[in-house]
Design a protein around this motif. Sequence first.
Motif, PDB file in Angstrom:
ATOM      1  N   THR A 133      28.123   7.542  54.985  1.00  0.00           N
ATOM      2  CA  THR A 133      28.530   6.523  54.029  1.00  0.00           C
ATOM      3  C   THR A 133      28.810   5.252  54.825  1.00  0.00           C
ATOM      4  OG1 THR A 133      29.611   8.261  52.781  1.00  0.00           O
ATOM      5  CG2 THR A 133      30.156   5.976  52.188  1.00  0.00           C
ATOM      6  N   LEU A 134      28.172   4.149  54.443  1.00  0.00           N
ATOM      7  CA  LEU A 134      28.315   2.905  55.199  1.00  0.00           C
ATOM      8  C   LEU A 134      29.134   1.893  54.400  1.00  0.00           C
ATOM      9  CD1 LEU A 134      27.471   0.994  57.580  1.00  0.00           C
ATOM     10  CD2 LEU A 134      25.468   0.397  56.187  1.00  0.00           C
ATOM     11  N   VAL A 135      30.169   1.364  55.028  1.00  0.00           N
ATOM     12  CA  VAL A 135      30.923   0.279  54.401  1.00  0.00           C
ATOM     13  C   VAL A 135      30.719  -0.961  55.256  1.00  0.00           C
ATOM     14  CG1 VAL A 135      33.180  -0.562  53.664  1.00  0.00           C
ATOM     15  CG2 VAL A 135      32.642   1.885  53.529  1.00  0.00           C
ATOM     16  N   LEU A 192      34.597   5.426  46.686  1.00  0.00           N
ATOM     17  CA  LEU A 192      33.241   5.450  47.230  1.00  0.00           C
ATOM     18  C   LEU A 192      32.749   6.888  47.297  1.00  0.00           C
ATOM     19  CD1 LEU A 192      33.523   2.920  50.205  1.00  0.00           C
ATOM     20  CD2 LEU A 192      33.093   2.465  47.773  1.00  0.00           C
ATOM     21  N   GLU A 193      31.484   7.078  46.858  1.00  0.00           N
ATOM     22  CA  GLU A 193      30.893   8.419  46.889  1.00  0.00           C
ATOM     23  C   GLU A 193      30.212   8.637  48.237  1.00  0.00           C
ATOM     24  OE1 GLU A 193      31.665  10.195  44.465  1.00  0.00           O
ATOM     25  OE2 GLU A 193      32.488   8.510  43.332  1.00  0.00           O
ATOM     26  N   PRO A 194      30.122   9.857  48.682  1.00  0.00           N
ATOM     27  CA  PRO A 194      29.482  10.123  49.975  1.00  0.00           C
ATOM     28  C   PRO A 194      28.017   9.722  49.984  1.00  0.00           C
ATOM     29  CG  PRO A 194      30.618  12.085  49.141  1.00  0.00           C
ATOM     30  CD  PRO A 194      30.641  11.074  48.050  1.00  0.00           C
ATOM     31  N   GLY A 195      27.546   9.260  51.099  1.00  0.00           N
ATOM     32  CA  GLY A 195      26.135   9.011  51.294  1.00  0.00           C
ATOM     33  C   GLY A 195      25.654   7.664  50.812  1.00  0.00           C
ATOM     34  N   ASP A 196      26.448   6.936  50.120  1.00  0.00           N
ATOM     35  CA  ASP A 196      26.015   5.633  49.627  1.00  0.00           C
ATOM     36  C   ASP A 196      26.234   4.551  50.671  1.00  0.00           C
ATOM     37  OD1 ASP A 196      25.401   6.899  47.369  1.00  0.00           O
ATOM     38  OD2 ASP A 196      26.989   6.014  46.132  1.00  0.00           O
ATOM     39  N   THR A 197      25.684   3.359  50.382  1.00  0.00           N
ATOM     40  CA  THR A 197      25.978   2.194  51.209  1.00  0.00           C
ATOM     41  C   THR A 197      26.688   1.172  50.350  1.00  0.00           C
ATOM     42  OG1 THR A 197      23.778   1.334  50.720  1.00  0.00           O
ATOM     43  CG2 THR A 197      24.052   2.497  52.805  1.00  0.00           C
TER      44      THR A 197
END
Lengths: 882, 233
Positions: free
Chosen positions: B194-196, B30-35
């Motif tokens: 970053t939201l998981v 996962l890349e930073p800042g993504d959802t």
Amino acid sequence: MDSPHFQTNLLPRPDAGWLFRMAWRDSRRSRQRLLLFMSAIVLGIAALVAINSFGDNLAQSIDDQARELLGADLVLSTNDPKKEKLFYPLLKKVTPTTSQTINGLNVVDSPYEYTNEISFASMVSFPKNQGVRLAQVKNLTLGVSNFGSQNSYPYYGEWQIVPQSAEKLWRDQLQKRPKPYYALVDDALMVQFGAQVGDSVQVGGVSYKIIGRVLKTPGQSTVTTTVAPTVFLPFVAEDLLQRGSRVSYKYYFRFTDGTDVEKIIKQVGPKLEKEGINYDTVAGRKKQTGRAFGDLTKFLSLVAFVALLLGCVGVASAVQLYVKEKIASVAILRTLGASGRQAFLIYLIQTAIMGFLGAAIGALVGSAIQLILPRIFSNFLPVTVETSLSFPAILGGLGTGLLISVLFSLLPLLAIRNVSPLRAIRNSYEDDLSGRDPLRWLVYLLVIAFMVGFAYLQTQNLMLAIGFTGGLLLAFGILTALGLGLIWLVRRFFPASWSYVWRQSLANLYRPNNQTLILVTSIGLGAFLIATLYLTQGLLLGQVELSASGKQPNMVLFDIQNEQLGGVKKLVAEQKLPVLQQVPVVTMRLSDINGKTDHVNRNDTTARPPKWAFTREYRVTYRDTLISSEKLVSGKAPYQADGAVYISVEKPFFDRMHLKLGDTLNFNVQGAPIQTIVGGTRDVEWNRVQTNFLVVFPSGVLEQAPQFHVLMTRVPNNQVSAQLQRGLVSQFPNVSAIDLGLILKTVDEILGQISFVIQFMALFSILTGLLVLASSVVISKFQRLRESVLLRTLGASREQILSITVLEYGLLGLLAALSGIVLSIAGTWGLAQFVFEVPYKPAVLPLVVVASLVTVMTILIGVFNSREVLSRPPLDVLRAEV
Amino acid sequence: MSILRVENLTKTYTSGGRELTVLHGVNFTLEPGDTFAIVGPSGSGKTTLLGLCAGLDRASSGSVYLNDIRLDTLNEDQRAAIRNQYVGFIFQNFQLLPTLTALENVMVPLELRGEKGAAKTAQALLDRVGLGQRGHHYPTQLSGGEQQRVSLARAFANRPKLLFADEPTGNLDADTSATVVDLLFELNREAGTTLVLVTHDMELASRTQRIIRIKGGTVVTDTKERKSERVEE
Ligand SMILES: Nc1ncnc2c1ncn2[C@@H]1O[C@H](COP(=O)(O)OP(=O)(O)O)[C@@H](O)[C@H]1O
Ligand SMILES: [Mg+2]
């Protein structure tokens, strides 16, 4: 790839203040409950602080009142009145004599004065009520009187006499010698015979006027007076002394102020001892009394410690439930990044603070209780105890309470360190909290070390401390095993066909989170103490009563002179009483063993006979056979052969003296030396109304020696006994009689006084158990609320739920009481079998009373704490948060 | 540089002597800042995966790199520190500490870091989720939606790099859900976190930039499959 970015200095580091803040915040909603857990230690600490404060105050009072204990500066005692002649020459050398010039004459004064006391046992009678009994007679006369006529024993301390004016009358008569003489009589004796001040009392055929009843003599406790109530007389008939039983002579000294009595004793002590004169100084008495009562309070503080430990086991189990409840919160904290240690510390702080509060309340209660202790122990105390706050005891209690509650809480608290944060995302997650955490063993070790350490501090005796801890663990172990066994029995033989109410309450005993074991242990131990107390009391009385059965003698007449024998026998026959046994008694002293008074005939110097062997007086009888209460152990019954005298020696005495068969014992029979050889040993049953002897001679040796006789008979009832005693007193005033009724009465009274103290201590244990019960009921309240609501929504009536509750606690109390009683019966059976050697038949009534009381109290506490469950409407309960 | 990298992750449970493999070699980056959304049917292993990613549990094999820190070499307390530094949580059942007030609940992550002015920051966050006046209330005095908003405030309190939300609306009704979800995405955008998001709700999942679908413990589709493969090489 490794973790280059992570460094430990990035670890979150809240300050210690945060831990305290969290502990404080988290406790907000459960503070009352936490305090209730900790209340289990309140009583233990209270008992401890009370006993130790009392001990400190008692020690202080003994220190302050040591002179009053002795009633004099120095007491010399001997059983040979001729030794009095030695006092003046001995003391003259070491005491500063004051010489003064009066009217041109040089007058030398010895700087002391003293009162003589002759004490012996004799029959006393109260003519008004025709009461007769054996009592202690103390004949007080002035020895040397220097400092004015008012001075006689007791020189120090308060002689509590009613009326108070009697004391002056008494002291005056020692010089004025009125007719009739005045007597002071112990209150117990006056009460027994309904005598009044102004009545007369007769001793040895002489009549005295009672001028006061003695409530307390300096240095004497009520217990002492119970065993030997005293009549104080200023004069006794000379022939009573010569023909009476063992007489002891005491000399109460008073020195001029500022005399260093210890220094005097240091100089003359060895000489006095050599002459067979014993001495007792203020410092010596202080030490002796202090030690005796120090031992008593130490013992009691160990009993208090047991109550404290019970409370701690309660604390541990309460904290365990608390921790279970807190696991969800811990898991959340962990997901937020708190370490296991931090979470653990938050709850440790909570319990430590509550432990400290519990201890503080305990110390407060204890300080209050100690105010009443002097009254509870008053019968045993020779001094009046001034109560004041004892800071060492209070600080000790606080420290002990804090330490021990933390130690015991650690066991369940340790699990917090291992709570997984996974619980936060998964409700059903079960981590292994019961796991074998090696730290648990460390805590167990610490607990045991603490117990041993505490007991050691109290007793200063390591073996005793280890024994105490071991014994306690054993008792806990047995009670736990009993509790487990009872639970197992309930499960194993579960009465599936019984009604729902019964089944539900039985099942509650072993449902998860049950407190059955801890309650069985704590309440059981209390029940054990009380039951044991009653059973032992019964045993002791039973042992004395044993001799009341059948054709055993129950009355002994002694000090009968040769020429009185016929008359006494006639008197007994007139009362239609049998002479069951008649024994001649010769008094003698032991001069040496095999010619030595030291380590007799062994190379082993430790095997020396005790010192008293050569100073005591031996009362010896003579006959060629053993009697029914005796059993031959080795050698033969007493006999003569080839002109040698073979004696029989009691086995335990034989052992203490380190004798061998064939040893030569040289006796001095009132001036005449007699050589004897140890020809046999025998066991003697002492627990009978019977004359028993350490040494028995064969017949044909002592017949001509000065002797008196003992006669045994059996009286059918108290009236006949009193009648016989009255007859004896009027015709043979020097003959003494003691009957079983008197022994029973004395034993009963002493036991009554002791049992009050033990009951008081056992009460702490039981109350602690009930507190543990109360807190466990509160802890499991939520679970119970839910259950009862469920039951009620399913249609159970309030009465049914009440019945379940009552039954459950009833069963619990009964289980606990039964465990304690079973243990107690086992213990006292052992006592009966191996120590007292009497047939065992425990008194059922007190046991039933103990069991019912414990059960009823348990039910009351249980129902009281469950009242919310019973009284609130179901919906209310469901909404309520706990 | 990735914020979360999962390599060949396998998790096997043993219970009652029987083994159950819940995750079979899961990979993604996962890349930073993504959802992101992890979706899948109930029992497919989503919560297990999330637990491993957040370092709440240990994998049977494979590894998790959080902000390039390899988690499986750390002990539980070190992982707790990592969580406090980089990770925020939102749970299906809120998981507020019942004995603490709303404000105190939000303060905990800040206080754990030993930060000054925790109360002020926490109050600002409560204001942001619209509960500024409710700070002194205990969780039991708040509705479900309100509790979840407090938990949002708490999750953002330590300015996490990575926020895990496990079925955040699972216990809420539709209207309340909408409010909470809107708030979640708003806060996320503002904080650049970053939201998981773990959910079985496809509509909710569709609001994220990338969806990883798992089934029976393996990734079945990944809307940016190729990208994650490339980073791995
Ligand atoms: N501690 C455990 N022991 C055994 N099986 C478990 C454990 N935890 C979860 N499981 C099983 O792993 C599977 C995946 O569970 P989970 O990750 O909670 O799925 P999801 O969150 O997708 O519903 C389920 O079949 C569950 O029963
Ligand atoms: Mg799940």
